[in-house]
Write a protein that holds these residues in place. Structure first.
Motif: not given
Ligand code: UD1
Ligand code: CA
Length: 460
Positions: A373-392, A394-401
């Protein structure tokens, strides 16, 4: 009373100029023959038989697993021959209703009326008056009593018969035992060399059976589709009827001519739909939802108070109350927004859970992620979730900026209330309340001479 519904769908439909069998072409996102099947299912105790021929394999694929008796008519020898193919599986003491896979808009109410008439030992016939009856079978009535005596096909009709405007829609209901008696008596001795189903009308009349002709509420109900022009006409009619139903159910449409429902839309109170909405699959909108122009919604649930701004695409997502999404957002399958979440322009999410009040406002890709809750994700943020083989993940906990233009290389966890400096590439977990930044130090060279182009004499 048992009802056997025989749906004819063996014809080629050559005027569609398609590699796909005609009855698989769609109205409102659903194959025409499926409309007929779904309507037939609303009749009580109905057993379904579908007669297929041209493109049998493709049609069969749709029908398999629907608990339908699929009958192959290898050679199309006429409508009477087609119905005869299904008769071995028909219950003798019930009623047979004949429908057509390319007449998709027939209504359940009309069919119920016909089945009741047939159950009372009438031959129920659906007819319609057309200003231009060219091509259709004409309904021949007795001059004095007005009783229906026969149907004469256009190609077999004389001048007097051709002037008749009442035509056969093809749809009829009849006690099955009579059909079993009459069909074997059909002959192909006519202009087209076909076994005409319509010849049973004269047999019924000569046997003293009452032929009860009824008419549909709207002409479109019995409109057959032979080419793509007619398909588009039925599509528009179908869409305008659905728009009417929405408005009568309390939805405001900016323009009832500019909404396309290709699935099921369930709506709460005071929903507002702006122009060019496309709905597919099952979509549920809660009270006071606003959908701005040019949105595509597929298989999603949007809770009350949500505001979806223009040009947003949402598929297989679940939105809690009072979320704001778009303009130009794309919520892909597995997106879940808790109450009051905000997803702004040019943001793509996939398999992502966004906690209450969290914001991803601009230009981001957030996939395989869980935001508290209350997370702020700034402009242009990317989760790099794929290394070409595996999906991984990302956890962003409460109030993170998350500062702008950051890359979060999964798997990674950003702790509660942590801050990521703008332009960082985060590859390791960040502790709660910490600041993490991976930015290179800024260098400065005083009075640096910027390179200039050489300009030679005489050049302009
Ligand atoms: C038929 C009727 C005509 C009516 C018209 C309404 C007959 C003889 N004539 O004419 O009175 O006004 O429909 O549109 O019934 N089909 C099969 N197998 C066959 C032949 C046809 O499955 O062997 C299917 C076709 O795919 C089509 C429907 O039956 O969906 C009607 O056949 P079609 O040949 O188009 O009949 P019409 O000449 O239009
Ligand atoms: Ca036809």
């Amino acid at each position: 009373m048992s009802v056997d519904v025989v749906i004819l769908a063996a014809g080629q439909g050559s005027r569609m100029k398609s590699a796909m069998p005609k009855v698989l072409h769609k109205v409102g996102g659903k194959p025409m023959v499926q409309h007929v099947i779904d309507t037939a299912r609303t009749l009580n105790a109905a057993d379904l038989h579908v007669v297929i021929g041209h493109g049998a394999d493709q049609v069969r694929e749709l029908l398999n697993s629907q608990n339908i008796n699929v009958v192959l008519q290898a050679e199309q020898l006429g409508t009477g021959h087609a119905v005869a193919q299904a008769m071995p599986a028909v219950t003798a003491d019930g009623v047979t209703l004949v429908l057509y896979g390319d007449v998709p808009m027939i209504r359940s109410e009309t069919l119920t009326q016909m089945v009741i008439l047939a159950d009372q030992d009438n031959l129920a016939l659906l007819t319609v008056n057309l200003t231009d009856p060219t091509g259709y079978g004409r309904i021949v009535r007795d001059a004095a009593s007005h009783a229906v005596q026969a149907i004469v096909e256009h190609k077999d009709a004389n001048a007097v018969q051709l002037a008749i405007n009442e035509v056969n829609t093809g749809i009829l209901a009849v006690p099955s035992r009579w059909l079993q008696q009459w069909l074997p008596q059909l002959s192909a001795n006519n202009a087209q060399g076909e076994y005409y189903l319509t010849d049973i009308i004269a047999m019924a009349a000569s046997q003293g059976v009452t032929i009860a002709a009824i008419q549909p509420e709207a002409e479109q109900e019995v409109q057959g589709v032979n080419n793509r022009l007619q398909l588009s006409e039925l599509e528009r009619w179908y869409q305008s009827r659905q728009a009417e139903q929405l408005m009568l159910a309390g939805v405001t449409l900016a323009d009832p001519a500019r909404i396309d429902l290709r699935g099921n839309l369930t709506t709460g109170q005071d929903v507002y739909l702006d122009i060019n909405l496309v709905v597919e699959g099952d979509v549920t909108l809660g009270d006071n939802v606003v959908i701005e122009a040019n949105c595509c919604l597929k298989d999603c649930r949007i809770a009350s108070g949500c505001h979806i701004k223009a040009n947003t695409v949402i598929e297989q997502a679940d939105l809690g109350p009072d979320c704001e999404v778009g303009p130009y957002a794309r919520l892909r399958p597995g997106t879940k927004l808790a109450a009051k979440a905000k997803v702004g322009n040019f943001v793509e999410t996939k398999k992502t859970v966004v906690g209450e009040g969290s914001k991803i406002n601009h230009l981001s890709y957030i996939g395989d992620a869980e935001l508290g809750a209350g997370v702020n994700v700034g402009a242009g943020t990317i989760t790099c979730n794929y290394d070409g083989v595996n999906k991984s993940r990302t956890e962003i906990q409460d109030g993170a900026f998350i500062g702008s233009n950051s890359s979060l290389v999964a798997p990674v966890t950003i702790g509660a209330q942590a801050t990521i400096g703008a332009g960082s590439t985060i590859t390791k977990n960040v502790q709660p309340d910490a600041l993490a930044l991976t930015r290179a130090k800024q260098a400065q060279i005083e009075n640096w001479p910027r390179p200039r182009k050489n300009t030679q004499k005489g050049e302009q």
